[in-house]
Design a protein around this motif. Structure first.
Motif, PDB file in Angstrom:
ATOM      1  N   LYS A 146      -0.794   5.027  11.415  1.00 20.72           N
ATOM      2  CA  LYS A 146      -0.850   6.478  11.216  1.00 20.72           C
ATOM      3  C   LYS A 146      -1.763   6.829  10.033  1.00 20.72           C
ATOM      4  O   LYS A 146      -2.649   7.682  10.134  1.00 20.72           O
ATOM      5  N   VAL A 147      -1.565   6.157   8.909  1.00 21.63           N
ATOM      6  CA  VAL A 147      -2.363   6.400   7.700  1.00 21.63           C
ATOM      7  C   VAL A 147      -3.827   6.045   7.953  1.00 21.63           C
ATOM      8  O   VAL A 147      -4.739   6.776   7.571  1.00 21.63           O
ATOM      9  N   PHE A 148      -4.040   4.923   8.620  1.00 23.91           N
ATOM     10  CA  PHE A 148      -5.401   4.457   8.884  1.00 23.91           C
ATOM     11  C   PHE A 148      -6.153   5.436   9.782  1.00 23.91           C
ATOM     12  O   PHE A 148      -7.273   5.843   9.477  1.00 23.91           O
ATOM     13  N   LYS A 149      -5.527   5.824  10.880  1.00 23.64           N
ATOM     14  CA  LYS A 149      -6.194   6.727  11.829  1.00 23.64           C
ATOM     15  C   LYS A 149      -6.416   8.112  11.233  1.00 23.64           C
ATOM     16  O   LYS A 149      -7.412   8.760  11.539  1.00 23.64           O
ATOM     17  N   LYS A 150      -5.513   8.548  10.371  1.00 19.71           N
ATOM     18  CA  LYS A 150      -5.677   9.853   9.729  1.00 19.71           C
ATOM     19  C   LYS A 150      -6.953   9.874   8.881  1.00 19.71           C
ATOM     20  O   LYS A 150      -7.699  10.835   8.879  1.00 19.71           O
ATOM     21  N   LYS A 151      -7.215   8.776   8.176  1.00 15.01           N
ATOM     22  CA  LYS A 151      -8.394   8.718   7.306  1.00 15.01           C
ATOM     23  C   LYS A 151      -9.679   8.447   8.086  1.00 15.01           C
ATOM     24  O   LYS A 151     -10.701   9.092   7.859  1.00 15.01           O
ATOM     25  N   HIS A 152      -9.646   7.467   8.969  1.00 11.36           N
ATOM     26  CA  HIS A 152     -10.880   6.985   9.601  1.00 11.36           C
ATOM     27  C   HIS A 152     -11.166   7.565  10.985  1.00 11.36           C
ATOM     28  O   HIS A 152     -12.263   7.372  11.508  1.00 11.36           O
ATOM     29  N   LYS A 153     -10.170   8.210  11.567  1.00 10.72           N
ATOM     30  CA  LYS A 153     -10.320   8.760  12.928  1.00 10.72           C
ATOM     31  C   LYS A 153     -10.660   7.658  13.934  1.00 10.72           C
ATOM     32  O   LYS A 153     -11.269   7.899  14.972  1.00 10.72           O
ATOM     33  N   LEU A 154     -10.308   6.427  13.588  1.00  7.98           N
ATOM     34  CA  LEU A 154     -10.524   5.249  14.436  1.00  7.98           C
ATOM     35  C   LEU A 154      -9.292   4.362  14.335  1.00  7.98           C
ATOM     36  O   LEU A 154      -8.573   4.408  13.332  1.00  7.98           O
ATOM     37  N   THR A 155      -9.109   3.490  15.315  1.00 11.40           N
ATOM     38  CA  THR A 155      -8.077   2.470  15.166  1.00 11.40           C
ATOM     39  C   THR A 155      -8.601   1.419  14.182  1.00 11.40           C
ATOM     40  O   THR A 155      -9.824   1.289  14.013  1.00 11.40           O
TER      41      THR A 155
ATOM     42  N   ASN B 242       4.588  -1.928   4.888  1.00 10.99           N
ATOM     43  CA  ASN B 242       5.733  -2.648   5.438  1.00 10.99           C
ATOM     44  C   ASN B 242       6.072  -2.191   6.849  1.00 10.99           C
ATOM     45  O   ASN B 242       6.974  -2.713   7.474  1.00 10.99           O
ATOM     46  N   SER B 243       5.318  -1.221   7.348  1.00  9.34           N
ATOM     47  CA  SER B 243       5.556  -0.701   8.688  1.00  9.34           C
ATOM     48  C   SER B 243       4.233  -0.594   9.432  1.00  9.34           C
ATOM     49  O   SER B 243       3.288   0.036   8.949  1.00  9.34           O
ATOM     50  N   LYS B 244       4.192  -1.213  10.586  1.00  9.80           N
ATOM     51  CA  LYS B 244       2.992  -1.161  11.421  1.00  9.80           C
ATOM     52  C   LYS B 244       2.696   0.288  11.819  1.00  9.80           C
ATOM     53  O   LYS B 244       1.543   0.719  11.813  1.00  9.80           O
TER      54      LYS B 244
ATOM     55  N   ASP C 168       3.295  -4.267  -3.409  1.00 12.63           N
ATOM     56  CA  ASP C 168       4.716  -4.500  -3.155  1.00 12.63           C
ATOM     57  C   ASP C 168       5.154  -3.561  -2.040  1.00 12.63           C
ATOM     58  O   ASP C 168       5.193  -2.347  -2.215  1.00 12.63           O
ATOM     59  N   LYS C 169       5.485  -4.138  -0.885  1.00 11.05           N
ATOM     60  CA  LYS C 169       5.821  -3.294   0.267  1.00 11.05           C
ATOM     61  C   LYS C 169       7.137  -2.541   0.090  1.00 11.05           C
ATOM     62  O   LYS C 169       7.430  -1.623   0.845  1.00 11.05           O
ATOM     63  N   ASN C 170       7.913  -2.915  -0.914  1.00 13.15           N
ATOM     64  CA  ASN C 170       9.187  -2.230  -1.190  1.00 13.15           C
ATOM     65  C   ASN C 170       9.109  -1.310  -2.404  1.00 13.15           C
ATOM     66  O   ASN C 170      10.140  -0.904  -2.943  1.00 13.15           O
ATOM     67  N   LEU C 171       7.898  -0.987  -2.846  1.00 14.48           N
ATOM     68  CA  LEU C 171       7.711  -0.151  -4.030  1.00 14.48           C
ATOM     69  C   LEU C 171       8.407   1.204  -3.875  1.00 14.48           C
ATOM     70  O   LEU C 171       8.267   1.865  -2.849  1.00 14.48           O
ATOM     71  N   LYS C 172       9.162   1.584  -4.881  1.00 16.78           N
ATOM     72  CA  LYS C 172       9.860   2.873  -4.907  1.00 16.78           C
ATOM     73  C   LYS C 172       9.366   3.671  -6.113  1.00 16.78           C
ATOM     74  O   LYS C 172       8.800   3.124  -7.055  1.00 16.78           O
ATOM     75  N   LEU C 173       9.620   4.968  -6.076  1.00 17.00           N
ATOM     76  CA  LEU C 173       9.226   5.857  -7.167  1.00 17.00           C
ATOM     77  C   LEU C 173       9.772   5.357  -8.502  1.00 17.00           C
ATOM     78  O   LEU C 173       9.056   5.316  -9.499  1.00 17.00           O
ATOM     79  N   ILE C 174      11.019   4.935  -8.519  1.00 21.10           N
ATOM     80  CA  ILE C 174      11.636   4.467  -9.767  1.00 21.10           C
ATOM     81  C   ILE C 174      10.922   3.225 -10.317  1.00 21.10           C
ATOM     82  O   ILE C 174      10.776   3.068 -11.529  1.00 21.10           O
ATOM     83  N   ASP C 175      10.447   2.352  -9.425  1.00 18.86           N
ATOM     84  CA  ASP C 175       9.708   1.154  -9.862  1.00 18.86           C
ATOM     85  C   ASP C 175       8.405   1.550 -10.543  1.00 18.86           C
ATOM     86  O   ASP C 175       8.042   1.003 -11.590  1.00 18.86           O
ATOM     87  N   LEU C 176       7.713   2.499  -9.935  1.00 20.91           N
ATOM     88  CA  LEU C 176       6.448   2.960 -10.499  1.00 20.91           C
ATOM     89  C   LEU C 176       6.681   3.696 -11.815  1.00 20.91           C
ATOM     90  O   LEU C 176       5.892   3.570 -12.752  1.00 20.91           O
TER      91      LEU C 176
ATOM     92  N   ILE D 107      -5.137  -7.990  11.912  1.00 16.98           N
ATOM     93  CA  ILE D 107      -5.155  -6.710  11.207  1.00 16.98           C
ATOM     94  C   ILE D 107      -3.775  -6.427  10.608  1.00 16.98           C
ATOM     95  O   ILE D 107      -3.667  -5.965   9.477  1.00 16.98           O
ATOM     96  N   GLU D 108      -2.733  -6.750  11.353  1.00 15.20           N
ATOM     97  CA  GLU D 108      -1.370  -6.533  10.857  1.00 15.20           C
ATOM     98  C   GLU D 108      -1.084  -7.381   9.621  1.00 15.20           C
ATOM     99  O   GLU D 108      -0.418  -6.931   8.689  1.00 15.20           O
ATOM    100  N   ALA D 109      -1.595  -8.604   9.606  1.00 11.36           N
ATOM    101  CA  ALA D 109      -1.405  -9.479   8.439  1.00 11.36           C
ATOM    102  C   ALA D 109      -2.127  -8.902   7.222  1.00 11.36           C
ATOM    103  O   ALA D 109      -1.594  -8.921   6.103  1.00 11.36           O
ATOM    104  N   LEU D 110      -3.321  -8.371   7.435  1.00  9.78           N
ATOM    105  CA  LEU D 110      -4.063  -7.745   6.335  1.00  9.78           C
ATOM    106  C   LEU D 110      -3.328  -6.500   5.837  1.00  9.78           C
ATOM    107  O   LEU D 110      -3.283  -6.241   4.629  1.00  9.78           O
ATOM    108  N   ALA D 111      -2.762  -5.740   6.759  1.00  5.27           N
ATOM    109  CA  ALA D 111      -2.009  -4.541   6.377  1.00  5.27           C
ATOM    110  C   ALA D 111      -0.793  -4.923   5.543  1.00  5.27           C
ATOM    111  O   ALA D 111      -0.511  -4.299   4.515  1.00  5.27           O
TER     112      ALA D 111
END
Length: 135
Positions: free
Chosen positions: A112-121, A105-107, A38-46, A95-99
């Motif tokens: 940012k998250v992807f490159k931080k983990k994989h050091k690749l685009t 919910n944000s490209k 759910d791209k709109n997941l909030k702390l309260i939902d969880l 790739i954006e559709a898979l994301a």
């Protein structure tokens, strides 16, 4: 048994074994119900899904996992995306559709998250996977 109580949570310290019980409950919800999709997941939902009070959940992220809510959720999204990318059927999606399918919910956040983990685009990572699968 250790008790965490930094200044932020000094009035409500949570015992280590309680943290572990809450973590097991949370991870079970993440795996079985996949709320991270759910791209709109909030702390309260969880909190509602897991039956953990929002304050306790926030404390669990900050002290037990030593990361924030969004870092935690995005790690699940990223693992889901990695599974999708390794599936041959994913070739028909951008790739954006898979994301987006993975809950991002944000490209910008996704890259940012992807490159931080994989050091690749994501594109370079996907090329590596496809090259490895074609051999």
């Amino acid at each position: 048994q250790a008790i965490f109580h930094p200044v932020k949570y000094s009035n409500k310290p949570i015992a280590q074994d309680t943290f572990q019980q809450l973590a097991i409950r949370l991870e079970d919800v993440m795996k079985t119900q996949q709320p991270y999709l759910d791209k709109n997941l909030k702390l309260i939902d969880l909190a509602e899904l897991s039956g953990i009070k929002t304050n306790d959940l926030s404390q669990l992220f900050n002290e037990y996992y030593t990361q924030g809510f969004y870092e935690f959720v995005n790690a699940y999204r990223l693992r889901y995306l990695e599974q999708l990318m390794s599936d041959v059927e994913s070739a028909k999606y951008t790739i954006e559709a898979l994301a987006e399918k993975s809950g991002f919910n944000s490209k910008t956040t996704f890259y940012k998250v992807f490159k931080k983990k994989h050091k690749l685009t994501p594109k370079a990572y996907l090329k590596q996977i496809r090259d490895a699968n074609s051999h």
